[in-house]
Design an enzyme around this catalytic site. Structure first.
Site, PDB file in Angstrom:
ATOM      1  N   LYS A  30     -10.554  -5.283  -4.831  1.00 23.42           N
ATOM      2  CA  LYS A  30     -11.324  -4.236  -5.020  1.00 23.42           C
ATOM      3  C   LYS A  30     -10.830  -3.249  -5.538  1.00 23.42           C
ATOM      4  O   LYS A  30     -11.570  -2.237  -6.363  1.00 23.42           O
ATOM      5  CB  LYS A  30     -11.855  -3.709  -3.719  1.00 23.42           C
ATOM      6  N   LYS A  90      -4.058 -11.569  -6.539  1.00 22.19           N
ATOM      7  CA  LYS A  90      -5.343 -11.827  -6.107  1.00 22.19           C
ATOM      8  C   LYS A  90      -6.215 -10.743  -6.829  1.00 22.19           C
ATOM      9  O   LYS A  90      -5.931  -9.785  -7.277  1.00 22.19           O
ATOM     10  CB  LYS A  90      -5.212 -11.560  -4.503  1.00 22.19           C
ATOM     11  N   LYS A 100       0.757  -1.254   0.028  1.00 24.10           N
ATOM     12  CA  LYS A 100      -0.187  -0.049  -0.068  1.00 24.10           C
ATOM     13  C   LYS A 100       0.731   1.135   0.135  1.00 24.10           C
ATOM     14  O   LYS A 100       0.407   2.433  -0.591  1.00 24.10           O
ATOM     15  CB  LYS A 100      -0.772  -0.011   1.039  1.00 24.10           C
TER      16      LYS A 100
HETATM   17  P1  TYM Z   1     -10.759  -6.469   3.183  1.00 26.82           P
HETATM   18  O1  TYM Z   1     -12.045  -5.725   3.262  1.00 26.82           O
HETATM   19  O2  TYM Z   1      -9.649  -6.202   2.278  1.00 26.82           O
HETATM   20  O3  TYM Z   1     -11.314  -8.126   2.563  1.00 26.82           O
HETATM   21  C1  TYM Z   1     -12.407  -8.816   3.370  1.00 26.82           C
HETATM   22  C2  TYM Z   1     -12.259 -10.296   3.344  1.00 26.82           C
HETATM   23  O4  TYM Z   1     -11.906 -10.833   1.972  1.00 26.82           O
HETATM   24  C3  TYM Z   1     -10.730 -11.507   1.820  1.00 26.82           C
HETATM   25  N1  TYM Z   1     -10.559 -11.454   0.445  1.00 26.82           N
HETATM   26  C4  TYM Z   1     -10.289 -12.351  -0.319  1.00 26.82           C
HETATM   27  N2  TYM Z   1     -10.227 -13.715  -0.155  1.00 26.82           N
HETATM   28  C5  TYM Z   1     -10.131 -14.545  -1.394  1.00 26.82           C
HETATM   29  N3  TYM Z   1      -9.743 -14.155  -2.470  1.00 26.82           N
HETATM   30  C6  TYM Z   1      -9.504 -12.709  -2.687  1.00 26.82           C
HETATM   31  N4  TYM Z   1      -9.298 -12.406  -3.744  1.00 26.82           N
HETATM   32  C7  TYM Z   1      -9.960 -11.633  -1.444  1.00 26.82           C
HETATM   33  N5  TYM Z   1      -9.776 -10.625  -1.525  1.00 26.82           N
HETATM   34  C8  TYM Z   1     -10.259 -10.231  -0.349  1.00 26.82           C
HETATM   35  C9  TYM Z   1     -10.033 -10.784   2.794  1.00 26.82           C
HETATM   36  O5  TYM Z   1      -8.902 -11.709   3.155  1.00 26.82           O
HETATM   37  C10 TYM Z   1     -11.088 -10.475   4.014  1.00 26.82           C
HETATM   38  O6  TYM Z   1     -11.129 -11.762   4.765  1.00 26.82           O
HETATM   39  N6  TYM Z   1      -7.814  -6.144   7.283  1.00 26.82           N
HETATM   40  C11 TYM Z   1      -9.317  -6.687   6.781  1.00 26.82           C
HETATM   41  C12 TYM Z   1     -10.523  -6.431   7.399  1.00 26.82           C
HETATM   42  C13 TYM Z   1     -10.520  -6.487   9.071  1.00 26.82           C
HETATM   43  C14 TYM Z   1     -10.334  -7.823   9.492  1.00 26.82           C
HETATM   44  C15 TYM Z   1     -10.299  -7.467  11.109  1.00 26.82           C
HETATM   45  C16 TYM Z   1     -10.468  -9.094   9.003  1.00 26.82           C
HETATM   46  C17 TYM Z   1     -10.334  -5.496   9.655  1.00 26.82           C
HETATM   47  N7  TYM Z   1     -10.358  -5.773  10.953  1.00 26.82           N
HETATM   48  C18 TYM Z   1     -10.215  -8.613  12.085  1.00 26.82           C
HETATM   49  C19 TYM Z   1     -10.467  -9.933  10.226  1.00 26.82           C
HETATM   50  C20 TYM Z   1     -10.288  -9.638  11.641  1.00 26.82           C
HETATM   51  C21 TYM Z   1      -9.512  -6.133   5.293  1.00 26.82           C
HETATM   52  O7  TYM Z   1      -8.880  -5.175   4.823  1.00 26.82           O
HETATM   53  O8  TYM Z   1     -10.395  -7.064   4.478  1.00 26.82           O
END
Ligand code: TYM
Length: 333
Positions: free
Chosen positions: A200, A197, A115
């Site tokens: 978004k 991967k 990032k």
């Molecule tokens: P975020 O918003 O980027 O993504 C949400 C969830 O989606 C999963 N994910 C994927 N899984 C499989 N293939 C992909 N291409 C893919 N893209 C995204 C991510 O692994 C995630 O599980 N930091 C976290 C949010 C968060 C969080 C937490 C998660 C904040 N606090 C505490 C767990 C526990 C995030 O940015 O997810």
């Protein structure tokens, strides 16, 4: 632990448009696991602002994600579904945990490095502190399991390290959480570049299928998906990354195993296969989109869910925070 059930925690950021990667790697599993665990599902708006957001959009996307959670099958009567900033204990515990985290560890985090490269004009402290806030999220609820996609593995690991460090410095205070990955779909890849991967925030929107895409768009994107020069629909991530990715998507959206999917497409070409994947995804998304739109029209209901979710989350979070404050020597009145 409540009613003999272990605790599950996870969150999604309300940023950009969610992709089928978010659905397959995370939300779908939340739905499947909610009956077996005492669950907390957050909308991580505090993490979201580590990258500049348009405030009106962030507000809108917060409600939109809540509606999506429910439309996908999360039951807010069973699980606490809430917005991170509605529970002040997250920021408070983050501050304490900052003093148990080393700058070098944070500088080495893969996502921080990625990032920072993508947002070189805004490498703010929040971006670097992101994993500590995530540790606070998880540890506040005495979480046993954290279902996430593979990209979050390093963050859950650092949460474990911080928990252990604190427990060793004082006495057992936090449950040491474990990440939970699904066998299929923990990393869904970009349709145009299966070495990356699906994201978004990908530069080329044709590589990502958004949960808001209509049927024609979904089918067009899958038709253009990169495969290989062969013609066999076979799961082999090393040598057939594109086809294997499509098989994971198909399996996740139809409930069929990879072996069943391979058998179904044996002897048929990639064209047929890609169309079938597109149709399976589009057919599953349509009712979710309709339900999400219906829920979004009922703001009173959604606000009620959030109030209730925040109250439930606060009760647990404040207990943990009080314990922490006592152990570190904060004078209490
Ligand atoms: P975020 O918003 O980027 O993504 C949400 C969830 O989606 C999963 N994910 C994927 N899984 C499989 N293939 C992909 N291409 C893919 N893209 C995204 C991510 O692994 C995630 O599980 N930091 C976290 C949010 C968060 C969080 C937490 C998660 C904040 N606090 C505490 C767990 C526990 C995030 O940015 O997810």
């Amino acid at each position: 632990m409540k009613d003999g059930k272990k605790t599950l925690y996870s969150a999604v950021q309300p940023t950009n448009n969610l992709t089928i990667g978010n659905y397959i790697g995370a939300i779908r599993n939340f739905v499947a696991l909610q009956k077996d665990y005492d669950c907390y599902f957050a909308i991580a708006n505090m993490h979201a602002i580590t990258v500049r957001q348009n405030p009106a959009e962030l507000r809108q996307r917060t409600l939109s994600l809540l509606a999506l959670y429910i439309a996908c099958g999360l039951n807010p009567e069973k699980s606490a579904v809430y917005v991170q900033s509605h529970v002040p204990a997250h920021a408070e515990l983050c501050w304490v945990l900052n003093t148990f985290t080393y700058v070098g560890e944070m500088e080495r985090m893969t996502q921080f490095k990625d990032k920072s490269a993508r947002h070189a004009e805004n490498i703010n402290m929040g971006l670097m502190d992101y994993p500590v806030l995530m540790a606070a999220d998880i540890l506040l609820y005495q979480t046993d399991v954290v279902p996430v996609g593979l990209d979050q593995r390093q963050h859950v690991e650092i949460a474990r390290d911080i928990a252990q460090r604190f427990n060793n410095a004082f006495s057992p205070t936090f449950t040491v959480p474990e990440a939970l990955f699904m066998k299929v779909g923990a990393k869904i890849c970009d349709l145009l570049d299966p070495s990356k991967k699906m994201s978004k925030s990908a530069e080329n929107v044709n590589g990502s299928v958004f949960l808001s895409d209509d049927k024609d768009t979904v089918i067009r994107k899958f038709k253009r998906a990169v495969t290989d020069s062969g013609n066999e629909v076979k799961y082999d991530p090393e040598n057939k990354a594109g086809v294997s990715n499509l098989l994971s998507v198909y399996s996740a959206f139809t409930g069929k195993s990879i072996a069943e999917a391979e058998a179904e497409f044996a002897g048929r070409g990639y064209g047929d296969f890609k169309l079938a994947v597109g149709e399976a995804v589009a057919d599953k998304l349509a009712p979710v989109q309709a339900e999400q739109a219906r829920l979004l029209a009922d703001k009173d209901y959604l606000n009620g869910v959030l109030k209730d979710g925040a109250a439930r989350a606060c009760r647990t979070a404040e207990k943990t925070l009080a314990k922490v404050y006592k152990k570190i020597g904060f004078y209490q009145i």
